[in-house]
Design a protein around this motif. Structure first.
Motif, PDB file in Angstrom:
ATOM      1  N   GLY A 162      -6.617  -4.087  -2.670  1.00  0.00           N
ATOM      2  CA  GLY A 162      -5.741  -5.246  -2.897  1.00  0.00           C
ATOM      3  C   GLY A 162      -4.323  -4.808  -3.227  1.00  0.00           C
ATOM      4  O   GLY A 162      -3.343  -5.366  -2.717  1.00  0.00           O
ATOM      5  N   LEU A 165      -2.369  -3.749  -0.204  1.00  0.00           N
ATOM      6  CA  LEU A 165      -1.757  -4.854   0.551  1.00  0.00           C
ATOM      7  C   LEU A 165      -0.374  -5.185  -0.012  1.00  0.00           C
ATOM      8  O   LEU A 165       0.564  -5.465   0.726  1.00  0.00           O
ATOM      9  CB  LEU A 165      -2.641  -6.105   0.483  1.00  0.00           C
ATOM     10  N   GLU A 166      -0.275  -5.144  -1.356  1.00  0.00           N
ATOM     11  CA  GLU A 166       1.009  -5.483  -1.994  1.00  0.00           C
ATOM     12  C   GLU A 166       2.042  -4.378  -1.820  1.00  0.00           C
ATOM     13  O   GLU A 166       3.236  -4.611  -1.983  1.00  0.00           O
ATOM     14  CB  GLU A 166       0.790  -5.770  -3.480  1.00  0.00           C
ATOM     15  N   LYS A 168       2.549  -2.754   0.949  1.00  0.00           N
ATOM     16  CA  LYS A 168       2.970  -2.631   2.354  1.00  0.00           C
ATOM     17  C   LYS A 168       4.501  -2.724   2.444  1.00  0.00           C
ATOM     18  O   LYS A 168       5.114  -3.628   1.875  1.00  0.00           O
ATOM     19  CB  LYS A 168       2.327  -3.743   3.191  1.00  0.00           C
ATOM     20  N   ALA A 254      -6.800  -7.416   6.174  1.00  0.00           N
ATOM     21  CA  ALA A 254      -5.437  -6.864   6.247  1.00  0.00           C
ATOM     22  C   ALA A 254      -4.826  -7.132   7.617  1.00  0.00           C
ATOM     23  O   ALA A 254      -3.650  -7.511   7.727  1.00  0.00           O
ATOM     24  CB  ALA A 254      -5.465  -5.364   5.946  1.00  0.00           C
ATOM     25  N   LEU A 257      -3.671 -10.607   8.050  1.00  0.00           N
ATOM     26  CA  LEU A 257      -2.514 -10.971   7.226  1.00  0.00           C
ATOM     27  C   LEU A 257      -1.200 -10.441   7.784  1.00  0.00           C
ATOM     28  O   LEU A 257      -0.162 -10.567   7.128  1.00  0.00           O
ATOM     29  CB  LEU A 257      -2.700 -10.444   5.799  1.00  0.00           C
ATOM     30  N   ARG A 262       3.673 -10.312   1.280  1.00  0.00           N
ATOM     31  CA  ARG A 262       2.708  -9.727   0.333  1.00  0.00           C
ATOM     32  C   ARG A 262       3.205  -9.783  -1.095  1.00  0.00           C
ATOM     33  O   ARG A 262       2.453  -9.566  -2.027  1.00  0.00           O
ATOM     34  CB  ARG A 262       2.408  -8.267   0.718  1.00  0.00           C
ATOM     35  N   ARG A 263       4.509  -9.893  -1.284  1.00  0.00           N
ATOM     36  CA  ARG A 263       5.052  -9.892  -2.634  1.00  0.00           C
ATOM     37  C   ARG A 263       6.087 -10.976  -2.774  1.00  0.00           C
ATOM     38  O   ARG A 263       6.764 -11.307  -1.836  1.00  0.00           O
ATOM     39  CB  ARG A 263       5.712  -8.548  -2.948  1.00  0.00           C
TER      40      ARG A 263
END
Ligand code: NAP
Length: 263
Positions: A162, A165-166, A168, A254, A257, A262-263
């Motif tokens: 998880g 993902l953030e 990226k 992933a 998405l 992501r942020r």
């Protein structure tokens, strides 16, 4: 990230895999900070490696609170955090004490999350860093006798994916390490001291699905992964299919998405 002159913090480094990781990082020119409870072995290792020792019980939330800031005050900004400290509980779930259960979850789950939470903002703000999460093949497949331990490792792996993902698009790397039984370590001896768990490892070894992993070889591959920006370290090679299969839904998510912020 090349490790020369980098600040690397390794938790659970008084012995076992953590000490091997510290030696491997120092051999590549890193300044190592080793963290654990045993002051004597830690001080000896820090002296041997020209590093820094921090004696801390990471299962104690009052100790982990603000720990990364205190380490950075002493040694400077952390480039690499290796979340290695972890314990197992050899024995059946029905025989566990509430105290042991809480200690294991505090160390294997809460301390890993909390130290990462404290270290990551600085890495992002400075524009570089690397996280290493020492998980386990037990995060993908479990045996009798290690139910809670395996549950904590599933948490570490899943949380890490998880976080990935953030991350990226950000210059912070993340490596998840998922080994089978690693020797020589006290943990391998402890896990196999419970006969039902030992019988499971013996069955998997006979089937050719598992083999013991050498501690120093694992440390070598894990530190290579930092320098080469690899996302996963999985040994023994013959067991890689297990974490690859459990990671498949995360990979699919992933992919789905792509393009979503992501942020
Ligand atoms: N050995 C294996 O077969 C194996 C396989 C897969 C994954 N792993 C993972 O690899 C990591 C290292 O395991 P290992 O085999 O090296 O185990 P180990 O030989 O038992 O060493 C564990 C390390 O964690 C430290 N530690 C334990 N409780 C702590 C606490 N409350 N606060 C701070 N440090 C603490 C210990 O130091 P002190 O006692 O001095 O505090 C020691 O340095 C663990 O996360 C484990 O789950 C191990």
């Amino acid at each position: 990230m090349q490790l020369g002159d980098r600040n690397v913090v390794i938790t659970g480094a008084s012995r076992g895999i953590g000490a091997a990781l510290a030696r491997e990082c120092a051999a590549r020119g890193a300044r190592v900070t080793v963290v654990a409870r045993s002051a004597g072995p830690l001080a000896d290792l820090a002296t041997e490696l020209g590093g820094h020792a921090v004696t801390a019980d990471l299962a104690d939330a009052s100790v982990t609170a603000g720990l990364i800031a205190r380490i950075e005050d002493e040694v400077g900004p952390i480039d690499v955090l290796i979340n290695n400290a972890g314990i197992d509980l050899a024995g059946g779930f029905a025989e566990l004490s509430g105290e042991d259960l809480e200690r294991l979850i505090r160390l294997n789950v809460l301390a890993v999350s909390e130290l990462t939470r404290q270290a990551l903002p600085g890495m992002i703000a400075r524009g570089g860093g690397h996280l290493v999460m020492i998980s386990s093949l037990a995060g993908s497949g479990t045996f009798p006798g290690i139910a809670v331990y395996a549950g904590t490792k599933a948490y570490v792996t899943h949380m890490s994916e998880g976080i990935r993902l953030e991350l990226k698009g950000l210059p912070v790397g993340l490596t998840v390490v998922e080994p089978g039984l690693v020797r020589p370590t006290d943990m391998a001896d402890s896990v196999t001291s419970y006969a039902p768990t030992a019988a499971c490892f013996a069955r998997f070894n006979r089937l050719g699905l598992l083999a013991d992993v050498d501690r120093d070889t694992l440390a070598h591959h894990a530190v290579n992964a930092i320098e080469q920006g690899k996302s996963h370290v999985r040994y023994p090679k013959r067991a890689r299919l297990f974490p690859q299969l459990t990671n498949a839904p995360r990979r699919m998510v992933a992919l789905c998405l792509a393009g979503v912020p992501r942020r």
